[in-house]
Scaffold this motif. Structure first.
Motif, PDB file in Angstrom:
ATOM      1  N   THR A 366       0.855  -1.191   0.000  1.00 55.58           N
ATOM      2  CA  THR A 366       0.000   0.000   0.000  1.00 55.58           C
ATOM      3  C   THR A 366       0.887   1.237   0.000  1.00 55.58           C
ATOM      4  O   THR A 366       0.994   1.929   0.999  1.00 55.58           O
ATOM      5  CB  THR A 366      -0.883   0.017   1.259  1.00 55.58           C
ATOM      6  N   SER A 583      -7.457   3.147   4.132  1.00 52.68           N
ATOM      7  CA  SER A 583      -7.436   2.075   3.138  1.00 52.68           C
ATOM      8  C   SER A 583      -6.136   1.274   3.240  1.00 52.68           C
ATOM      9  O   SER A 583      -6.143   0.058   3.062  1.00 52.68           O
ATOM     10  CB  SER A 583      -7.648   2.622   1.720  1.00 52.68           C
ATOM     11  N   TYR A 622      -6.577  -1.220  -3.621  1.00 60.67           N
ATOM     12  CA  TYR A 622      -5.814  -0.058  -3.176  1.00 60.67           C
ATOM     13  C   TYR A 622      -5.310   0.742  -4.363  1.00 60.67           C
ATOM     14  O   TYR A 622      -5.273   1.956  -4.356  1.00 60.67           O
ATOM     15  CB  TYR A 622      -4.645  -0.500  -2.298  1.00 60.67           C
TER      16      TYR A 622
END
Ligand code: ADP
Ligand code: ZN
Ligand code: ZN
Length: 741
Positions: A366, A583, A622
């Motif tokens: 991420t 997220s 993502y």
């Protein structure tokens, strides 16, 4: 000042103090100064004190009259304690973060060296097996499990293990002493020399997947000073890519520096490096004492430690032959120091890679938007791993609308049913809630009053183990009131759920299932986190409940269900980075599910199932969401598209902050030649206006281009330093702030 050269060499010295200037000295009496070198430590008089500084320049004249210059006392190093490379990195850091150079050096030097100790006084202790220890049948130690494990470890390392490494592996001194007493182990001062003949690898490398191998070759083929974002989904085998790149580095007789967010949180990473390589690995992290830190630092500097694994400040570790820098979980906030010198170790890694002309790998499932943006601008190259290694499949997601659902201690009925299913199939279930304590609010049923910390003007969190109110911002603690502080009513109720409350709920629903709770309150004791992780690794069916400590990098092969109790919290935050952070957290936690043969499933409980960011995350992952957010930031001219610097001030009296920041703003506005390039916003109260009894305010500078922003700050810092109103506040400058709280 005369133009005549002075009759002696002038030493320019950086001194650990908040003063930005450098200081000129004459060489020590009886020393011509010709042996002086940049990077040496030097003992000098400084006002009434004696301090240890660093020589940063050698000159033949000074702004100060020759008669007024003082002699230094003593040059402490024969060869410079700080190499030209580290000096350059420190100087870059001081310039970029507008921080006094002397304080940057303090960060780069172990305390022992800052205090003026001899650089080699420290004996390089390492532990070895004795001959007896190498031959003995281990079963004789079967009643002393720790000793048996430690002996095994020492046997695997015939070149010895440094005290620091053993500490990192959680081997206690008592265990080593017990082995010593039995003449199975001994402590020697032998240097950790690496024996080439034994080969670099202790275990064979894994055969790389296609994606992994093209990532490796892409990185090896790239220009020497290139930075690569290794964007690999959770479980895609980023570590194997690191290991094989490090192997190449070692083959070239170079060193690798690996930064990790928090060593204590991912002990598995270290053991994977230990299992793979025959070479000395040293650790640099906050758990070391000063002697150990000094030892690791020196081993790295002398090139004896081939792999250095460390947390944020390890970015300043000297290396004799730097070959590679890896920043694992590069999006992690712990890389940004939040006080004093507010540097980003990830960003410094990239700078250092450029200076040393070595590759830098930023790895994450991420990535930070900053890094994605740098890929877009072609500053970093991108290597992607889109699939899980080891045939494991990506987990499936399910969004649970809990708006009208009755919740039992924060758990919906559908979720409870699912938990039961997974446990029945002898799997492990991970339940994530990003809040410790019992409940975030204690509310009066009568009038709506809530228990608040007076120091911070925020709500107290209710804890029940043991019962108390705790302010998570200033750490103040208070007894639980019996009555409402406003109307005196005694009907006070906890609202919302934290880990303690969910634990209560799970225990009553699943009384026969083992439950492990991991949060800061349950892992205070040394080793307790490691012990909990070890219990999870056993693979027995269990409930695993915890905060983000569980999200980071762990490999739990038997977890098949991950439940996120409150998936909305971050999406609703006031900070523009809220959705990005939330997220990242969701994907990281979700990444703990189904990492081995069994399919993983992720359940998100949500009060806002229609939240567009959450929807995007579920549909496009993502990558999709972060690309969208990045575009929004570009459109709204927010970081990383614009560059920001934040002046913060805090004081007991609110007006002191504002008066000071007004003056700073005034100075910057009047001396800002690029009116339309640099925006000066504020001062405004900080989002959390009062913390720990102090008021807080901030002044934001924003610019689409970086150089004028830095120029403006640099040119005006001397004026700002001199502001009298600055003495009534604590103030700081945060370049590239990670948040605006
Ligand atoms: P990440 O750090 O990307 O989340 P890991 O490096 O922890 O992923 O890898 C996940 C699992 O896959 C680990 O058990 C690892 O040993 C395994 N693995 C990685 N690469 C390979 C490979 N090429 N072949 C087989 N297994 C692999
Ligand atoms: Zn408080
Ligand atoms: Zn009340």
């Amino acid at each position: 000042m005369t133009d005549q050269p002075y009759p002696s060499q002038i030493l320019q010295v950086a001194i650990p103090s908040p003063l930005r200037s450098r200081f000129d000295y004459l060489p020590p009496l009886g020393n011509s100064g010709h042996s002086a070198k940049i990077g040496q430590r030097i003992k000098v008089p400084f006002g009434p004190r004696t301090v240890v500084g660093i020589i940063i320049g050698l000159e033949t004249r000074s702004d100060i009259a020759f008669e007024k210059l003082r002699h230094a006392y003593q040059i402490l190093d024969e060869s410079p304690a700080l190499s030209p490379q580290i000096m350059a990195l420190c100087q870059w850091t001081a310039r970029y973060y507008h921080h006094p150079i002397g304080e940057v050096f303090s960060l780069a030097l172990p305390a022992k060296l800052r205090q003026g100790n001899d650089i080699d006084e420290q004996k390089q202790w390492a532990w070895f097996t004795t001959e007896k220890g190498a031959l003995i049948n281990e079963t004789t130690l079967k009643r002393a499990k720790k000793q048996q494990e430690t002996l095994e470890l020492l046997r695997q390392h015939p070149n010895g293990l440094s005290v620091a490494t053993l500490k990192g592996l959680n081997v206690s001194l008592n265990t080593l002493k017990a082995l010593e007493k039995k003449q199975l182990a001994e402590k020697k001062t032998v240097e950790l020399v690496h024996h080439e003949s034994r080969g670099l690898l202790k275990e064979p490398e894994l055969a790389l997947s296609e994606e992994q191998s093209s990532a490796v070759s892409q990185i090896l083929k790239a220009a020497p000073a290139s930075t690569t974002l290794l964007y690999g989904v959770t479980g895609s085998g980023k570590t194997e890519v690191y290991l094989q790149l490090i192997h190449q580095t070692l083959k070239e007789h170079k060193q690798a520096l690996v930064l990790v967010p928090e060593i204590g949180l991912t002990p598995q990473t270290l053991s994977r490096f230990e299992r793979r390589f025959n070479t000395p690995i040293c650790l640099i992290h906050s758990g070391l004492n000063e002697s150990e830190r000094m030892q690791s630092w020196r081993l790295a500097q002398k090139g004896e430690a081939k792999i250095i694994i460390g947390t944020r400040s390890a970015i300043f570790t000297p290396m004799l032959a730097p070959g590679l820098i890896i920043v694992d979980e590069e999006h992690d906030l712990s890389y940004k120091q939040q006080d004093g010198l507010r540097y980003s170790a990830r960003d410094l890694a990239v700078v250092r890679g450029n200076m040393d002309e070595i590759p830098v790998i930023l790895g994450s499932a991420t990535p930070a938007l900053e890094s994605m943006y740098n890929v877009q601008r072609q500053r970093y190259q991108l290597a992607e791993l889109t699939q899980r290694a080891n045939q494991a499949k990506a987990p499936t997601f399910q969004l649970l609308d809990i708006r009208q659902q009755p919740l039992n201690h924060g758990l919906s009925e559908v979720l409870v049913e699912q938990i039961k299913n997974h446990l029945d199939r002898h799997n492990q279930v991970l339940i994530f809630i990003n809040r410790r304590g019992f409940a975030p609010v204690l509310l009066c049923q009568q009038c709506g009053w809530t228990a608040q910390c007076a120091q911070c003007e925020t709500r107290y969190t209710l804890h029940k183990q043991p019962p108390h109110l705790h302010c998570h911002h200033c750490n103040s603690i208070k007894a639980i009131p019996r009555q409402c502080g406003s109307c005196g009513n005694t009907d006070l109720r906890p609202v919302g759920a934290g880990t303690e409350r969910v634990e209560d709920g799970l225990k009553s629903l699943f009384p026969d299932t083992h439950l492990i709770r991991v949060d800061r309150d349950t892992t205070q004791k040394k080793h307790s986190f490691k012990e909990k992780l070890a219990a999870i690794q056993q693979g027995e069916p269990l409930l695993l409940l915890g905060t983000q400590m569980l999200a980071k990098g762990h490999h739990f092969p038997n977890v098949t269900l991950v439940a996120i109790i409150n998936a909305d919290s971050g999406f609703l935050s006031a900070d523009f980075r809220g959705p990005e952070r939330m997220s990242q957290l969701i994907i990281q936690v979700a990444g703990r599910a189904g990492r081995a043969e069994k399919q993983g499933h992720v359940i998100l409980q949500s009060h806002q199932p229609d939240n567009p960011a959450l929807q995007k995350l579920l549909h496009d992952g993502y990558k999709g969401l972060s690309e969208e957010i990045l575009q929004e930031r570009i459109d709204a001219e927010l970081p990383p598209f614009t560059h920001a610097a934040l002046f913060r001030a805090e004081a007991l009296h609110n007006e002191h902050c504002h008066i000071f920041l007004e003056e700073v703003a005034e100075i910057l506005r009047t001396n800002n030649p690029d009116q339309n390039q640099i925006e000066i916003l504020g001062p405004v109260p900080a989002p959390m206006e009062k913390r720990a009894g102090r008021y807080r305010a901030q002044l934001l500078l924003q610019s689409k281009v970086r150089p004028p922003l830095h120029q403006l700050i640099q040119q005006n810092m001397p004026r700002i330093d001199e502001l009298k109103t600055g003495r009534k506040v604590r103030w700081s400058l945060d370049v590239d702030p990670a948040d605006f709280t």
